[in-house]
Write an enzyme that holds these catalytic residues in place. Structure first.
Site, PDB file in Angstrom:
ATOM      1  N   GLU A 418       0.802  -1.215   0.000  1.00 38.64           N
ATOM      2  CA  GLU A 418       0.000   0.000   0.000  1.00 38.64           C
ATOM      3  C   GLU A 418       0.841   1.274   0.000  1.00 38.64           C
ATOM      4  O   GLU A 418       0.800   2.059   0.949  1.00 38.64           O
ATOM      5  CB  GLU A 418      -0.972  -0.033   1.186  1.00 38.64           C
ATOM      6  CG  GLU A 418      -1.908  -1.197   1.017  1.00 38.64           C
ATOM      7  CD  GLU A 418      -3.056  -1.241   2.009  1.00 38.64           C
ATOM      8  OE1 GLU A 418      -2.802  -1.118   3.208  1.00 38.64           O
ATOM      9  OE2 GLU A 418      -4.202  -1.424   1.574  1.00 38.64           O
ATOM     10  N   GLU A 488      -4.024 -10.568   0.094  1.00 33.51           N
ATOM     11  CA  GLU A 488      -4.802 -10.495   1.334  1.00 33.51           C
ATOM     12  C   GLU A 488      -6.241 -10.801   0.963  1.00 33.51           C
ATOM     13  O   GLU A 488      -6.759 -10.271  -0.012  1.00 33.51           O
ATOM     14  CB  GLU A 488      -4.755  -9.094   1.961  1.00 33.51           C
ATOM     15  CG  GLU A 488      -3.377  -8.698   2.452  1.00 33.51           C
ATOM     16  CD  GLU A 488      -3.315  -7.282   3.027  1.00 33.51           C
ATOM     17  OE1 GLU A 488      -4.339  -6.771   3.510  1.00 33.51           O
ATOM     18  OE2 GLU A 488      -2.228  -6.693   2.971  1.00 33.51           O
TER      19      GLU A 488
HETATM   20  C1  GAL Z   1      -4.914  -4.017   4.079  1.00 23.25           C
HETATM   21  C2  GAL Z   1      -3.517  -3.779   4.558  1.00 23.25           C
HETATM   22  C3  GAL Z   1      -3.215  -4.498   5.839  1.00 23.25           C
HETATM   23  C4  GAL Z   1      -4.337  -4.317   6.806  1.00 23.25           C
HETATM   24  C5  GAL Z   1      -5.598  -4.824   6.210  1.00 23.25           C
HETATM   25  C6  GAL Z   1      -6.778  -4.612   7.096  1.00 23.25           C
HETATM   26  O1  GAL Z   1      -5.340  -2.950   3.334  1.00 23.25           O
HETATM   27  O2  GAL Z   1      -2.579  -4.136   3.604  1.00 23.25           O
HETATM   28  O3  GAL Z   1      -2.012  -4.004   6.345  1.00 23.25           O
HETATM   29  O4  GAL Z   1      -4.480  -2.974   7.080  1.00 23.25           O
HETATM   30  O5  GAL Z   1      -5.885  -4.115   5.039  1.00 23.25           O
HETATM   31  O6  GAL Z   1      -6.669  -5.213   8.299  1.00 23.25           O
END
Ligand code: GAL
Length: 957
Positions: A418, A488
């Site tokens: 990010e 993620e």
């Molecule tokens: C993503 C980010 C993580 C964490 C997650 C939400 O956007 O890369 O670091 O913030 O969302 O828990």
């Protein structure tokens, strides 16, 4: 005219990575060169600003006798009982003004001092290096009064040459650490801000002729079964691998037949790199990573990543992890069928990567880079798109790659997380591709994939993932050629994630989808005397993101949460399906590399959840992707007319490095026939006398129709319709998701304050009928609810029929009855267990006979919320009652009300009352992962529709 009244601290706000440190190199522990750990207790002085104190503390002879002490590795804010400040949690907002590269004058600065004796037998030849494995966020270092330099890059190693400065006897190491620096702008990861020297400090002897740096190239040719090894080294030497009869010069390639390294078969060959000055142990894994036919392939085979994002976390020590904690993470991952880890969002302690090599996990090693807070200003002034910062970015890339390049487990280098897009990222990617063309480059933030070898996204919903799988997602020409991963997905915050099985189905269906990494491994709760575990805001932070920092598959103490149990089942390496009626099991090897020879299979047959027969099942050692049908024995006779089912398990046939023989890796269950429903002739007639109605074993209040007792069991609160649940983090959803945040919509509608209007109590010929209307205050919608009680003389049956009235625009949180028992502790049930399950997180719920207690039924989410439901319950016994469902139901029991659960902010807010509240639910709404992803899929919605369901009550006393 201007004065300088404070020492110069310009380096703190300098965009450069620092000065004085040695070039980065491979991280290793020499077999024979000496080293001295400088971990332990250090003298410590905290100042409020960077320049509050002069440098005199670094001088020899400085008396720090009145300073406090801290433990290194450690974070000072987690030591000293609050005397040294406290942790701050923000997700992406910088906790200081966005004014790069400047940071506030209030800049907690910790002076650390360590006086150490050089061992008397410390060799006098060669040089010495002082290594810092991690310091947040900026450090300036002196040895014996001489300044060595300063550095930034918190989770990266920095070394200084100190040979000339070391003295026999006592030496003084002084380190000034600033919490904030220009480097903080590059470290805006979603986690606690935790200053300190949080990884090891080590003094390393560097004998003359020792290995400066080396790079192991160990590839595998799957067409010949041969591996090629070449070890490049800054200093010439020999490379020895006894098991392969290898003895070659550095720089010289050698090709021999080998067993390859994969995460499933992590074969490592021990070797030695010997130079004139030292011997360095090598652990060599032969494997080749390529992008081919639009797929990530290792050793010629496409890999399906079943991964997780791992932050380094310990509830008391923060990111200062010891080896045993790291090993615990790896063992837990292996035991739960994971095969991959993304080191979100920085290179981990190097020992963790050794463990990944050894036990077998694919690794995305991520650079210590995130500039997320710039999103607030549309990424204006983003350091990754500003050439002045590029040297710092390249320094970070090099420090990651050079430190970690000899780990076979690493298949991707990730540029960071990010950080938007920009020239600096391109520069990093170009440098990495040039330095290590034998691995692939990952970065999620650029959906055009300008710099990357994989199309990576986070939290893409199921329907979009499917489109990507079908290659209907468009995108740049380059992107269309690339495989897809979700770096993620399935936000594991609180109760959930739901929808995992649905994702896995897609990943398995479309080749282009190469799996994903759950967000995230562990809840970053901070152990706290009053609160249990603290989260954002608990330390009085003015800007914080609450419990968004508790979103892991394991609780802060590493107890697996139901999410991990669910994930384990969803990603099983073997799929076991069956046709119970015909006694046939379909077994499929879902692995990419290993056959099934490491597993043994067992069958068992249950009648009403109790195992009556079992045996072993011969399953061929299927190759990856292969399936077989195996015949089960004849099921045991159906003597008592119970419910019969098969359970087939795959277990480790032998001990492995990560689990013992007998560890269950996969299972399947299938019914022999349908469940016989409870039969119930309504023979008794309600008798009304003196304000009381008697029906079979039960007594009711004649005025209200409330159930008072069954047999000898007092009922504290009569069964009443209940639709409310304490919203989960996923019900509440993330603030950017506006239309489907049902936690909020439910509250707006008033489902947490339903009122019950009694319409009539009718004692008929064979039933007591209580008619009511249940509805939220202030609203027109309602649920017409009829309770019909009957009895066969011994037992009592409650049939509930619900008819929604009005325009219900939201699903219901739950639909069932809630009642109270004055006493209950032990619980036994026949149904899904042993753990909690919800409609879209129920894959791991195994039907059987389970026992627990009311307390142990609770899942202790760090922020209390709906939890603990058991699925598919046929019957449950507690508090002297037996309750049978027609059909099966969801069962929950707790020592507090849903309202109290809803009001609690921490575990310690929940206190047992004098009633055990029991919910028997006909339906529950799914949980999804909307705290940062999709809500429940439509098939898991609990719609407000006319329904009818029944329970049969009897006593067990
Ligand atoms: C993503 C980010 C993580 C964490 C997650 C939400 O956007 O890369 O670091 O913030 O969302 O828990």
């Amino acid at each position: 005219m201007s004065f300088r009244t404070t020492p110069s601290v310009d380096y703190v706000e300098d965009v450069s990575p620092g000065s004085g440190a040695l070039p980065p190199r491979a991280w290793y522990a020499s077999s024979d060169a000496r080293s001295l750990s400088l971990n332990g207790s250090w003298r410590f002085r905290l100042s409020a600003t960077a320049g509050a104190e002069d440098d005199s503390f670094a001088e020899e002879g400085y008396d720090a006798g009145n300073w406090a002490e801290v433990t290194v590795p450690g974070h000072w804010v987690l030591q000293g009982d609050g005397a040294f400040g406290s942790p701050i949690y923000t997700n992406h907002l910088y906790p200081f003004p966005v004014d790069p590269p400047y940071v506030p004058t209030e800049n907690p600065t910790g002076d650390h001092l360590r006086v150490f004796d050089l061992p008397s037998d410390w060799p006098s030849d060669g040089g010495a290096v002082l290594r810092f494995d991690g310091v947040e966020s900026c450090a300036r270092v002196w040895l014996n009064g001489t300044e060595l330099g300063e550095f930034k890059g918190s989770r990266l190693a920095h070394e200084f040459a100190v040979g000339e400065l070391l003295k026999p006897g006592s030496n003084v190491l002084a380190v000034r650490v600033h919490q904030w620096s220009a480097g903080s702008y590059l470290e805006d990861q979603d986690q606690w801000w935790l200053p300190g020297i949080f990884r090891d400090v080590t003094l390393l002897h560097r004998p003359a002729g020792s290995v400066a740096d080396f790079f192991v190239h160990a590839s595998y040719d799957h067409t010949t079964g041969e591996g090629t090894l070449r070890v490049d080294s800054g200093v010439d030497g020999r490379v020895l691998v006894p098991a392969l009869d290898i003895d070659v010069a550095t720089g010289e390639p050698v090709t021999v037949a080998v067993e390859p390294w994969t995460a499933e078969t992590p074969k490592l060959y021990d070797g030695v790199l010997a130079t004139d000055g030292e011997r360095v142990p090598l652990r060599i894994g032969f494997r080749t990573v390529v992008l081919e036919d639009g797929l990530v392939k290792v050793n010629g085979t496409a890999v399906l990543f079943k991964g997780v994002n791992r932050h380094e976390w310990h509830p008391e020590r923060g990111r200062a992890l010891d080896l045993e904690t790291m090993r615990e993470d790896v063992l837990l991952m292996k035991r739960h069928n994971l095969n991959a880890v993304r080191t979100s969002h920085y290179p981990p302690h190097p020992a963790f990567l050794d463990l990944c090599d050894e036990y077998g996990l694919w690794v995305i090693d991520e650079c210590d880079l995130e500039t997320h807070g710039f999103t607030e200003q549309d990424w204006r002034d983003n350091p990754v798109d500003d050439d002045r910062w590029t040297p710092a970015l390249l320094d970070r890339a090099a420090r990651m790659v050079e430190r970690d390049k000899n780990h076979p487990s690493i298949v991707f280098w990730s540029l960071g997380n990010e950080a938007g897009t920009g020239r600096g990222l391109t520069a990093m990617a170009e440098w990495i591709h040039g330095r290590d063309p034998e691995r692939l480059v990952h970065y999620e933030g650029d959906w055009n994939c300008r710099d990357t070898d994989v199309y990576s996204r986070m939290y893409a919903f199921h329907d979009e993932v499917e489109k990507i799988g079908q290659q209907l997602d468009g995108g740049t020409h380059k992107r269309r050629e690339l495989p897809f991963i979700q770096c993620e997905y399935a936000h594991a915050m609180g109760n959930g994630p739901g929808g995992l099985a649905d994702y896995q189905e897609l990943f398995e269906k479309y080749d282009r989808l190469q799996g994903g990494f759950i967000w995230e491994w562990i809840d970053h709760g901070v152990k706290h005397a009053e609160l249990g575990y603290a989260y954002g805001g608990d330390f009085g932070e003015e800007l914080h993101d609450g419990n968004f920092v508790c979103d892991g598959l394991v609780f802060p103490d590493r107890t697996p949460s139901p999410g991990l149990i669910e994930y384990k089942k969803v990603i099983e390496p073997v799929r076991i399906e069956g046709d119970g009626a015909n006694g046939i099991v379909h077994v499929t090897n879902k692995q990419d590399f290993a056959d099934l020879s490491a597993l043994a299979f067992e069958w068992s047959c249950q009648v009403d959840g109790e195992t009556v027969e079992s045996g072993s099942l011969a399953v061929p050692a299927l190759a990856p992707g292969e399936s077989a049908e195996v015949k089960l024995p004849e099921p045991p006779a159906d003597g008592r007319g119970g419910e019969r089912q098969w359970t087939v398990r795959a277990l480790l046939a032998n001990d492995t490095s990560w689990a013992a023989k007998g560890h269950v890796v996969a299972w399947g269950q299938f019914a022999v026939g349908a469940r016989p429903l409870p039969s119930f002739p309504a023979t008794d007639r309600p008798v009304v006398e003196e304000g009381r109605i008697t029906l079979g074993p039960a007594g009711f209040d004649a005025r209200t129709g409330a159930l008072l007792s069954i047999g000898g069991v007092e009922v504290g609160a009569t069964p009443r319709l209940d639709v409310w649940r304490a919203p989960t983090d996923n019900d509440d959803g993330a603030e950017w998701q506006t239309d489907t945040r049902y936690g909020m919509l439910w509250r707006t509608l008033g489902l947490h304050r339903m009122r019950h209007r009694l319409v009539s109590v009718e004692a008929g010929d064979d039933a007591l009928t209580v008619r009511t209307r249940v509805a939220p205050a202030a609203r027109e919608v309602g649920l017409d609810t009829v309770y019909r009680w009957t009895s066969d003389g011994e037992r009592l049956r409650l049939s509930v029929s619900v008819t929604p009235e009005g325009d219900w625009t939201v699903p219901l949180p739950r639909l069932g009855v809630r009642f109270g028992l004055p006493e209950a502790d032990r619980v036994e049930w026949f149904g899904g267990g042993p753990g909690e399950a919800y409609p879209d997180s129920r894959t791991a719920s195994m039907v059987g006979r389970w026992q627990s207690t009311v307390d142990r039924l609770q899942t202790p989410y760090v922020r209390p919320q709906e939890n603990g439901a058991r699925a598919d319950v046929r019957w449950v016994e507690l508090g002297g009652l037996r309750i049978e469902g027609d059909p099966e139901f969801w069962f929950t029991a707790r020592r507090w009300t849903t309202e109290q659960l809803d009001a609690a902010r921490h575990r310690t807010d929940l206190a047992a009352g004098d009633t055990v509240w029991v919910n028997l639910d006909h339906g529950l709404h799914g949980v999804g992962s909307q705290s940062c992803g999709p809500g429940p899929l439509p098939q898991y919605f609990l719609k407000a529709e006319p329904v009818e369901f029944s329970f049969v009550f009897s006593t067990t006393r």
